[in-house]
Design a protein around this motif. Structure first.
Motif, PDB file in Angstrom:
ATOM      1  N   TYR A 181      15.462 121.733 -12.401  1.00 51.33           N
ATOM      2  CA  TYR A 181      15.557 120.993 -13.781  1.00 51.33           C
ATOM      3  C   TYR A 181      14.751 122.823 -14.491  1.00 51.33           C
ATOM      4  O   TYR A 181      14.273 122.365 -14.134  1.00 51.33           O
ATOM      5  CB  TYR A 181      14.522 119.705 -13.544  1.00 51.33           C
TER       6      TYR A 181
ATOM      7  N   CYS B 116      14.935 107.568 -11.084  1.00 49.14           N
ATOM      8  CA  CYS B 116      13.693 108.089 -12.556  1.00 49.14           C
ATOM      9  C   CYS B 116      12.571 108.084 -12.057  1.00 49.14           C
ATOM     10  O   CYS B 116      12.206 106.559 -11.042  1.00 49.14           O
ATOM     11  CB  CYS B 116      13.723 106.770 -13.309  1.00 49.14           C
TER      12      CYS B 116
ATOM     13  N   LEU C  31      22.786 111.570 -17.012  1.00 43.14           N
ATOM     14  CA  LEU C  31      21.109 111.731 -16.990  1.00 43.14           C
ATOM     15  C   LEU C  31      20.843 113.025 -18.271  1.00 43.14           C
ATOM     16  O   LEU C  31      21.839 114.007 -18.189  1.00 43.14           O
ATOM     17  CB  LEU C  31      20.791 112.744 -15.694  1.00 43.14           C
TER      18      LEU C  31
ATOM     19  N   TRP D 107      14.329 114.872 -18.968  1.00 36.03           N
ATOM     20  CA  TRP D 107      13.875 115.688 -17.453  1.00 36.03           C
ATOM     21  C   TRP D 107      12.712 116.130 -17.700  1.00 36.03           C
ATOM     22  O   TRP D 107      13.046 116.881 -19.105  1.00 36.03           O
ATOM     23  CB  TRP D 107      14.365 116.183 -16.407  1.00 36.03           C
ATOM     24  N   SER D 108      11.987 116.414 -16.731  1.00 32.60           N
ATOM     25  CA  SER D 108      10.439 117.640 -17.200  1.00 32.60           C
ATOM     26  C   SER D 108      10.828 118.957 -16.139  1.00 32.60           C
ATOM     27  O   SER D 108      10.833 118.259 -15.080  1.00 32.60           O
ATOM     28  CB  SER D 108       9.375 116.592 -16.488  1.00 32.60           C
TER      29      SER D 108
ATOM     30  N   ALA E 220      10.273 109.365 -20.120  1.00 37.26           N
ATOM     31  CA  ALA E 220      10.005 109.975 -20.389  1.00 37.26           C
ATOM     32  C   ALA E 220       9.070 110.328 -21.182  1.00 37.26           C
ATOM     33  O   ALA E 220       7.875 111.181 -21.011  1.00 37.26           O
ATOM     34  CB  ALA E 220      11.068 111.485 -20.890  1.00 37.26           C
TER      35      ALA E 220
ATOM     36  N   GLN F 128       9.587 118.531 -12.715  1.00 39.16           N
ATOM     37  CA  GLN F 128      10.247 118.919 -12.046  1.00 39.16           C
ATOM     38  C   GLN F 128      10.741 117.362 -11.281  1.00 39.16           C
ATOM     39  O   GLN F 128      11.150 116.947 -10.589  1.00 39.16           O
ATOM     40  CB  GLN F 128      10.704 119.589 -10.858  1.00 39.16           C
ATOM     41  N   GLU F 129      10.730 115.815 -12.631  1.00 40.71           N
ATOM     42  CA  GLU F 129      11.486 114.982 -12.043  1.00 40.71           C
ATOM     43  C   GLU F 129      12.216 114.606 -13.721  1.00 40.71           C
ATOM     44  O   GLU F 129      12.311 115.022 -14.462  1.00 40.71           O
ATOM     45  CB  GLU F 129      10.109 114.044 -12.129  1.00 40.71           C
ATOM     46  N   PRO F 130      13.635 113.359 -13.527  1.00 41.10           N
ATOM     47  CA  PRO F 130      14.491 112.904 -14.158  1.00 41.10           C
ATOM     48  C   PRO F 130      13.075 111.713 -14.658  1.00 41.10           C
ATOM     49  O   PRO F 130      12.727 111.392 -14.156  1.00 41.10           O
ATOM     50  CB  PRO F 130      15.285 112.677 -13.386  1.00 41.10           C
ATOM     51  N   TYR F 131      13.547 110.864 -15.575  1.00 43.81           N
ATOM     52  CA  TYR F 131      13.776 110.130 -16.168  1.00 43.81           C
ATOM     53  C   TYR F 131      14.930 109.130 -17.295  1.00 43.81           C
ATOM     54  O   TYR F 131      16.183 109.733 -17.021  1.00 43.81           O
ATOM     55  CB  TYR F 131      12.666 110.112 -17.711  1.00 43.81           C
TER      56      TYR F 131
END
Length: 66
Positions: free
Chosen positions: A14, A30, A42, A45-46, A59, A50-53
């Motif tokens: 990301y 998520c 999508l 994300w952060s 988020a 390094q993670e999706p929401y």
């Protein structure tokens, strides 16, 4: 025979304005809800974590519990 990406999670890196695919797939999971997110849906994300929401609300929840 061609392999299908259906039901295979993608591995992404990301970045601030997008993401780079490291391993092919059709979705990510998520980090808060565990919900499958199709790559074309999508939006959140952060970069730091390094993670999706799955949504803006999730988020925000992840940011507030950091």
């Amino acid at each position: 025979m061609m392999s299908s990406n259906t039901a295979r999670p993608a591995k992404l890196h990301y970045m601030a304005n997008g993401f780079r695919m490291l391993a092919t797939g059709d979705h990510v999971v998520c980090a808060v809800s565990g919900e499958k997110i199709p790559l074309d849906a999508l939006r959140y994300w952060s970069v730091v974590k390094q993670e999706p929401y799955a949504s803006a609300e999730l988020a925000t929840k992840a940011a507030l519990t950091a």
